[in-house]
Each structure stands twice: as structure tokens, then as C-alpha cells.
Design a protein around this motif. Structure first.
Motif, PDB file in Angstrom:
ATOM      1  N   TYR A 191       4.387   0.008   9.145  1.00  0.00           N
ATOM      2  CA  TYR A 191       4.751  -0.551   7.843  1.00  0.00           C
ATOM      3  C   TYR A 191       3.641  -0.268   6.840  1.00  0.00           C
ATOM      4  O   TYR A 191       2.471  -0.146   7.194  1.00  0.00           O
ATOM      5  CB  TYR A 191       4.911  -2.083   7.950  1.00  0.00           C
ATOM      6  N   HIS A 192       4.034  -0.207   5.570  1.00  0.00           N
ATOM      7  CA  HIS A 192       3.036  -0.175   4.507  1.00  0.00           C
ATOM      8  C   HIS A 192       2.621  -1.611   4.240  1.00  0.00           C
ATOM      9  O   HIS A 192       3.419  -2.405   3.709  1.00  0.00           O
ATOM     10  CB  HIS A 192       3.628   0.427   3.225  1.00  0.00           C
ATOM     11  N   PRO A 193       1.427  -2.006   4.642  1.00  0.00           N
ATOM     12  CA  PRO A 193       1.051  -3.420   4.458  1.00  0.00           C
ATOM     13  C   PRO A 193       0.797  -3.755   2.993  1.00  0.00           C
ATOM     14  O   PRO A 193       0.488  -2.871   2.188  1.00  0.00           O
ATOM     15  CB  PRO A 193      -0.249  -3.530   5.259  1.00  0.00           C
ATOM     16  N   ALA A 194       0.941  -5.042   2.704  1.00  0.00           N
ATOM     17  CA  ALA A 194       0.607  -5.507   1.351  1.00  0.00           C
ATOM     18  C   ALA A 194      -0.906  -5.507   1.202  1.00  0.00           C
ATOM     19  O   ALA A 194      -1.639  -5.637   2.191  1.00  0.00           O
ATOM     20  CB  ALA A 194       1.142  -6.927   1.154  1.00  0.00           C
ATOM     21  N   GLU A 195      -1.345  -5.340  -0.015  1.00  0.00           N
ATOM     22  CA  GLU A 195      -2.795  -5.425  -0.242  1.00  0.00           C
ATOM     23  C   GLU A 195      -3.064  -6.067  -1.605  1.00  0.00           C
ATOM     24  O   GLU A 195      -2.161  -6.150  -2.455  1.00  0.00           O
ATOM     25  CB  GLU A 195      -3.432  -4.035  -0.179  1.00  0.00           C
ATOM     26  N   VAL A 196      -4.304  -6.540  -1.772  1.00  0.00           N
ATOM     27  CA  VAL A 196      -4.684  -7.238  -3.003  1.00  0.00           C
ATOM     28  C   VAL A 196      -5.085  -6.171  -4.023  1.00  0.00           C
ATOM     29  O   VAL A 196      -6.167  -5.594  -3.947  1.00  0.00           O
ATOM     30  CB  VAL A 196      -5.856  -8.215  -2.741  1.00  0.00           C
ATOM     31  N   ALA A 197      -4.157  -5.880  -4.942  1.00  0.00           N
ATOM     32  CA  ALA A 197      -4.399  -4.765  -5.874  1.00  0.00           C
ATOM     33  C   ALA A 197      -5.278  -5.225  -7.041  1.00  0.00           C
ATOM     34  O   ALA A 197      -6.159  -4.491  -7.482  1.00  0.00           O
ATOM     35  CB  ALA A 197      -3.064  -4.241  -6.410  1.00  0.00           C
ATOM     36  N   SER A 207       0.841  -1.197   0.000  1.00  0.00           N
ATOM     37  CA  SER A 207       0.000   0.000   0.000  1.00  0.00           C
ATOM     38  C   SER A 207       0.877   1.248   0.000  1.00  0.00           C
ATOM     39  O   SER A 207       1.904   1.306   0.686  1.00  0.00           O
ATOM     40  CB  SER A 207      -0.881  -0.007   1.264  1.00  0.00           C
ATOM     41  N   LYS A 208       0.478   2.206  -0.784  1.00  0.00           N
ATOM     42  CA  LYS A 208       1.241   3.471  -0.810  1.00  0.00           C
ATOM     43  C   LYS A 208       0.660   4.440   0.200  1.00  0.00           C
ATOM     44  O   LYS A 208       1.280   5.435   0.586  1.00  0.00           O
ATOM     45  CB  LYS A 208       1.173   4.073  -2.231  1.00  0.00           C
ATOM     46  N   THR A 209      -0.571   4.169   0.614  1.00  0.00           N
ATOM     47  CA  THR A 209      -1.267   5.160   1.459  1.00  0.00           C
ATOM     48  C   THR A 209      -1.372   4.690   2.907  1.00  0.00           C
ATOM     49  O   THR A 209      -1.098   5.429   3.837  1.00  0.00           O
ATOM     50  CB  THR A 209      -2.704   5.363   0.911  1.00  0.00           C
ATOM     51  N   LYS A 210      -1.681   3.408   3.105  1.00  0.00           N
ATOM     52  CA  LYS A 210      -1.947   2.966   4.484  1.00  0.00           C
ATOM     53  C   LYS A 210      -0.658   2.658   5.250  1.00  0.00           C
ATOM     54  O   LYS A 210       0.331   2.208   4.645  1.00  0.00           O
ATOM     55  CB  LYS A 210      -2.811   1.695   4.450  1.00  0.00           C
ATOM     56  N   LEU A 211      -0.692   2.910   6.543  1.00  0.00           N
ATOM     57  CA  LEU A 211       0.390   2.489   7.453  1.00  0.00           C
ATOM     58  C   LEU A 211      -0.256   1.674   8.561  1.00  0.00           C
ATOM     59  O   LEU A 211      -1.299   2.098   9.102  1.00  0.00           O
ATOM     60  CB  LEU A 211       1.075   3.710   8.087  1.00  0.00           C
ATOM     61  N   ASN A 212       0.339   0.536   8.924  1.00  0.00           N
ATOM     62  CA  ASN A 212      -0.271  -0.205  10.048  1.00  0.00           C
ATOM     63  C   ASN A 212       0.329   0.277  11.363  1.00  0.00           C
ATOM     64  O   ASN A 212       1.206   1.142  11.393  1.00  0.00           O
ATOM     65  CB  ASN A 212      -0.117  -1.717   9.848  1.00  0.00           C
TER      66      ASN A 212
END
Lengths: 357, 248, 69
Positions: free
Chosen positions: C38-44, C29-34
Motif C-alpha cells: 500500500y501507499h502509506p499515509a504520511e505527514v505532508a 505517499s506517491k513514492t513509498k510502498l509498504n
């Protein structure tokens, strides 16, 4: 009960087997090697396991494994070998894994000699490994006493979850004496009695019962709580488990403190001194940890002076001094280098002290 | 709804403390899945080392020990001798196994102990911050080989599979890596084979797994996988170094 | 229909799943931070997923679950 003439090493090993020990891990080193030799032949007869490890260091870590699954495990060595085990001993003390260990002391430091000595008192009693821990430590003066202690050693170790150490000088292992050997007990691992042990667990079982045998508490509050628990246990042991023996002490002017076989030489000296009009008596710690300090303090108050005798440079001496607390003069006589004090030397020392009293 | 992939219950709920991209987590999962598939949950006892994976006793959802540094094979020996029907495994890093614990691992193999060792080779000491290990590659910079490992000073990297394969009573030794999906599957098969050989009472088995350590290699997780392919695998060839079962 | 779920609390944004996916389904993810930063992975690109689970197998934190209807 029949008396059997047995060698110390073999009697102690047999006593351990009869007390339920089924797992011995050890390594050859004089003067204790007859213990592993005896175990090598005996343990297979009772469905046990004898394993000669690659080093004393490996042996103590094998004990950690077998004891950690609830078995009665035992290892033995002599002085330098016990030094090699110190990290493992501290680990077991920290993880509260109970077992029994024998140190058949020889001369030190370093390779020292193969004759008997008492030079590992501090290592055993003050803790040779890292951290604040203690071992319930017995110093037998005879083979029979060692055998008798072995029969309750595991019960103590398991009740408190504190390892037990036998501090036996080389003579105990090497001499032969007539022994009364108690009957074999039937010990089986009972997970209820050892909920902490790795006795079989799977997901779905009570999470509290999953074994985590560790001495690591990376969170300081957790370690602090853990060591408080250890210290509370040690206080409990001090209250309940102190053992000592005395000889002609009630009217003694001079109290001789000695442990192990040295106490036997002291006894003979006391008899001769008494015959020559000098009132000497013996105070013999059997548990050198917990040290019988209150009992010694009380005895010393009734006497005029204390003489500590050891085969080292004066190690138990410090505990004697702490107990006597300057209330009476404390003197010392001892050789390091494995030289047993002779009866004459002890008497001469007492006469020398008389002049100063 | 059929699960194609879900977390095994042989891992606890505790989240791994490992660095991003550290391969320990993958290896933990492979071992846990194999134990679950072999339905050995009740009978398994694991021995964790001193190192980054010292906390494995909090991650594997089974009876666990934490051993002294390098001594896991000795502790596992004591356990296995007392519990011959249990599945006993040691989980060790390269500092633990190939440095301080060399005597213990060689002698466990020498005695043909019926235990299985999972050896994680990441070419450095991870927990203490990236020091040189016996498996550190020549020229590799670490905090204790600041100018790159120099053979004239600290010798040539130790090949543990080859070393242990030469011990007579070693039964099965294989080196794996996790840099591709196929290799991950192979590593799981190797772990499974080691555990099955153990339960058949065959002898000492070890699976070495080349493992990324992004933080101490000073690379991203993705670059670390590349470094394994370009630098580690050529020096530490993957494959079976001994398999007495296959030889029969 | 294949559904890939990434536990954003557990993900450390290491990118190994993105690297492993043969169909470029995943991205950091370019926008979310956990919570860990970290920028978590997401299903693009969910529709491109073939359910091979390469992502789940390489995830060092077992953060990925896959179900198939």
C-alpha cells in the motif's frame, strides 16, 4: 441411605444439582419437560440459574457461555430438540468446553412420537454435528444408574474437556423408582483447574491466560494440531472410561446386546430362556461411547451367536458387528416407531436363531 | 511529551486483517477505549460473531468467546447469567444479527438481558464475499442480488433499531455512523452509555453502527463514506430510538 | 510542537485520515510502498497540524499516534 420414590426426570435433575450444576438452559419438549420444570423450582434454591430459552438451539449456545466461564452447565431435550443443538454441540466439542447434556429419546425421525425410543444412538455416538468429535456418552438402564453416573459426569467432562451426553430413552425420564440420592457436593469454579476458562483477565496478566474460547482455527496446521490433540484425548478416554455390565454371560451360547431399559426386558427373557434350557446372557454397554468393543469381542468368542435388540432399526448393531468382527453370527431384533420389544418377541427370536445354530 | 492520541492496551498487538477502509477497526478501537476508560478490563467478556469480525477474539485484549453464527446473544446470556458483575458485550454484523440470529437478538432483548450489543451494519455479508443481507438497500447490487435488491423478491431492508426499540424490555437503542469526526465521537458516547447502563443493571442495550465495506461495495474507502452519507443514513436515520434512562 | 506518527507497516493506504484532516496535513505517499503493497499515509504539512486527532480517530487500523510537547 434412605430410598426415595422419584420420577426419572426429577431424580436426574436433582442429581445434576447435587453434582454442582448451577446453570440450566432448556426448552419444553415431551418427554423431558419435567427436567426444566424441576430445575425452574430447584435451581433458585441453590443460587443457580434456570433459563427457558427461545429454542433448544439458543439453549446450547447459552450452555457454551456459562460453561465457558467455568460453571457446571446442563441442558436437556428430546430427539428433535437434540437435533437442533447439533451445531452448538460440535462447537463446544471443538472449543473443548465441557458440560452435561441429556437426550430423553422419543420416536423419530422428524416429530416421530412422544413415546420412548432409542433412535438417536447414531446421532449421539457417531456425532450429529460437523467434524471429527465424540461425546462421552452414557446409556443408563435405570434411574439409579443415571443418578450415579451424574455424580461423576462433570468430573469426566472436565478432566478430558469433552462434553458428556446421557442417552436415556423416554422411559427412564417418565418412570418412578426408589432412588438413593447422594449428598450435595460443594463445587466452586477454580481458575487454576480451568485455566482455559474466562475467569477474569486484564492487560498485564499472563497473555497465555487470556481466554479465547473458540473452535475456529483458520490456519490449517493449527487446526490439524488441535484435532490431533482431540483425537489423543479420545484415545485416552477409550482406554480409561469404558463401562459395561453383563448378566449370566460366562456360559452363554447366545449373547443378547442391549442398552438402556431394553436391557431389562432382555434380562427377564434370559431368565425364562434359561429355565427352558437355553443358555442366554446379556452384554449391556453403559458407555455407548467409548463403546466396549474389546469386552464384547472377548465375550462373543466364548458364545455361539449374538442377538442385538434395540428400539430402532439397528444402530448399535453396527458397533456390535464391528466388535464381533464376523467371528460369530450377529442377528437383530427391534422396532423403530417407539415399540418396546416384548419378552415373548425376544424369546421367539432366540428360538428362531437356535434353529440356525 | 503528552500523548494526544495513543493506542489503547485493550487492543492486542495483532494487526487487523480487515480490508483498507473497513470500519470494523474503528469500532474495535471505540469499544476497547470505552472498556479502558471504564477500567473494566478485568471484568469484561466479549462475544465475537461469525463474519469478518470473527477474529475479534484475537483483537480485543480481554477474555473473549467466538460464538456460532447468530448465537452471540445466547452465548452472552449464558455468560452474563453466570457472571452478573461482568461487562458482557456481543459484537455482531448484519448477517449474524439481522438474519440467522434474529431470534437470539430479539429474545435477548425480550428477556431484558443485561448485555450490550454492538451491531455493525454494512449492508452486506462481508466475510463470504458480498452477498445480500437483510439490511442490503433496495436496488443495491450484491453477489446474491446481481440486478439490485428487489423488494418483491427479498423484501424491504430491515431496520433493526426500530425493531428492537419496540421490544418492551429494551432499555437503550441508538444508531450511529462513523462518517464524520463528530459522529465517531457520538458513537463512542453511545457505546459508553450502553456499557454504563449495563453495569447499572438497567437492561438490554444495543448500538447500531453504519459501517463501510469498500471491498464488497466495490468502492474506495473515501467513496464508501460518501455512500453511507448519501444512501445509508437517509434510509437508516441516526439517533436514539429508545433511552429509558433519559425518559426518567 | 505536535508530532503525528503514522505506522507505515500497519497503514493500508485507505485515505480516510487524509479525508478527515481539516488542515490537509496528510497525504498518501506517491513514492513509498509498504510491505503490504500500500501507499502509506504520511505527514505532508506537519506545521499545519492543530492536534485535533481527527485522523487518528478515523484510522481503521489505529496506525496514527499523536504527541504534544
Amino acid at each position: 441411605m434412605a430410598l426415595t420414590l422419584m420420577k426419572g426426570s426429577e431424580a436426574i435433575a436433582e442429581a445434576a444439582v447435587r453434582a454442582g450444576a448451577r446453570y440450566f438452559f432448556g426448552y419444553p419438549i415431551t418427554p423431558q419437560t419435567e427436567i426444566p420444570e424441576y430445575m425452574a423450582a430447584r435451581l433458585p434454591e441453590v443460587g443457580g440459574c434456570f433459563l427457558q430459552s427461545e429454542s433448544e438451539l439458543a439453549a446450547i449456545n447459552m450452555v457454551y457461555g456459562a460453561a465457558g466461564v467455568g460453571e457446571r452447565a446442563i441442558t436437556s431435550s428430546s430427539s428433535p430438540g437434540i437435533s437442533l443443538k447439533q451445531e452448538g454441540i460440535s462447537m463446544c466439542a471443538g472449543a473443548r468446553v465441557p458440560f452435561v447434556m441429556l437426550n430423553v429419546m422419543r420416536g423419530g425421525p422428524g416429530l416421530g412420537s412422544i413415546q420412548a425410543s432409542q433412535g438417536d444412538y447414531n446421532q449421539g455416538v457417531k456425532g450429529g454435528g460437523n467434524g471429527d468429535y465424540h461425546l462421552i456418552t452414557y446409556a443408563p438402564t435405570s434411574i439409579q444408574e443415571a443418578v450415579d453416573i451424574m455424580f461423576f459426569a462433570y468430573d469426566k467432562a472436565e478432566r478430558y474437556r469433552v462434553p458428556v451426553l446421557f442417552l436415556a430413552d423416554g422411559i427412564i425420564a417418565q418412570m418412578m423408582e426408589p432412588i438413593e440420592m447422594p449428598e450435595m457436593i460443594d463445587y466452586k469454579v477454580d481458575p487454576e483447574k480451568k485455566p482455559w476458562a474466562a475467569t477474569g483477565w486484564e492487560p498485564g496478566d499472563d497473555p497465555e491466560k487470556r481466554a479465547q474460547i473458540t473452535s475456529l482455527f483458520i490456519n490449517t496446521e493449527e487446526l490439524s494440531a488441535h484435532t490431533d490433540e482431540l483425537q489423543a484425548t479420545y484415545s485416552e478416554i477409550k482406554k480409561n472410561e469404558v463401562m459395561y455390565d453383563t448378566y449370566q454371560i460366562d456360559d452363554a451360547d447366545i449373547i443378547i446386546t442391549a442398552f438402556g431399559t431394553v436391557a431389562r426386558v432382555a434380562k427377564s427373557a434370559i431368565d425364562e430362556l434359561r429355565a427352558e434350557g437355553i443358555k442366554a446372557g446379556l452384554f449391556r454397554p453403559i458407555t455407548v461411547w467409548p463403546f466396549p468393543d474389546e469386552a464384547l469381542a472377548a465375550a462373543a468368542r466364548k458364545a455361539k451367536a449374538v442377538l442385538d435388540i434395540e428400539v430402532n432399526e439397528g444402530q448399535m448393531l453396527e458397533d456390535v458387528k464391528l466388535a464381533v468382527d464376523d467371528k460369530r453370527m450377529v442377528d437383530f431384533f427391534g422396532h423403530c416407531g417407539s415399540l418396546m420389544p416384548s419378552l415373548e418377541e425376544i424369546k421367539a427370536k432366540v428360538y428362531q436363531m437356535k434353529e440356525k445354530m | 511529551m503528552a500523548a494526544v492520541f495513543e493506542k489503547t492496551n485493550l487492543l492486542t498487538d495483532k494487526q487487523f486483517h480487515y480490508c483498507p477502509g473497513c470500519n470494523h477497526g474503528i469500532i474495535h478501537r471505540l469499544i476497547a477505549e470505552v472498556i479502558e476508560e471504564m477500567r473494566m478490563g478485568k471484568k469484561v467478556i466479549g462475544v465475537a460473531p461469525v463474519g469478518c469480525s470473527a477474529f475479534a477474539y484475537e483483537y480485543f485484549n480481554c477474555d473473549m468467546f467466538l460464538a456460532a453464527h447468530g448465537r452471540a446473544p445466547a452465548t452472552a446470556t449464558g455468560i452474563k447469567r453466570a457472571r452478573p458483575d461482568s461487562l458482557v458485550f456481543t459484537y455482531q454484523g448484519d448477517g449474524d444479527l439481522a438474519s440467522i440470529g434474529t431470534a437470539e437478538i430479539v429474545h435477548a432483548a425480550h428477556r431484558g438481558e443485561k448485555i450490550s450489543t454492538i451491531f455493525v451494519n454494512n449492508a452486506v455479508y462481508g466475510m463470504t464475499g458480498g452477498q445480500m443481507a437483510p439490511t442490503t438497500l433496495l436496488g443495491q447490487i450484491t453477489t446474491t442480488s446481481p440486478k439490485g435488491r428487489d423488494a418483491s423478491v427479498s423484501g424491504t431492508p430491515l431496520k433493526v433499531c426500530e425493531l428492537l426499540a419496540a421490544v418492551p424490555d429494551t432499555y437503550y437503542v441508538e444508531r450511529c455512523a462513523l462518517n464524520t469526526n463528530a459522529n465517531i465521537l457520538k458513537a463512542k458516547k453511545a457505546i459508553r452509555k450502553a456499557f454504563e447502563y449495563q453495569m447499572e443493571g438497567k437492561g438490554f442495550c444495543m448500538v447500531e453502527i453504519l459501517s463501510a465495506c469498500p471491498t464488497n461495495w466495490g468502492m474506495s474507502p473515501v467513496e464508501s463514506m460518501k455512500w453511507i452519507e448519501e444512501k445509508m443514513i437517509p434510509y437508516y436515520p441516526l439517533g436514539v430510538y429508545k433511552d429509558k434512562g433519559a425518559e426518567q | 510542537m505536535i508530532h503525528v506518527s503514522i505506522d507505515e507497516r500497519v497503514c493500508k493506504g485507505c485515505g480516510l485520515c487524509v479525508r478527515a484532516c481539516p488542515k490537509n496535513v496528510l497525504a498518501l505517499s506517491k513514492t513509498k510502498l509498504n510491505a503490504k503493497g500500500y501507499h502509506p499515509a504520511e505527514v505532508a504539512v506537519p506545521e499545519a497540524c492543530i492536534g485535533c486527532a481527527s485522523c487518528a480517530r478515523t484510522c481503521p487500523d489505529v496506525a496514527i499516534g499523536i504527541v504534544k510537547e
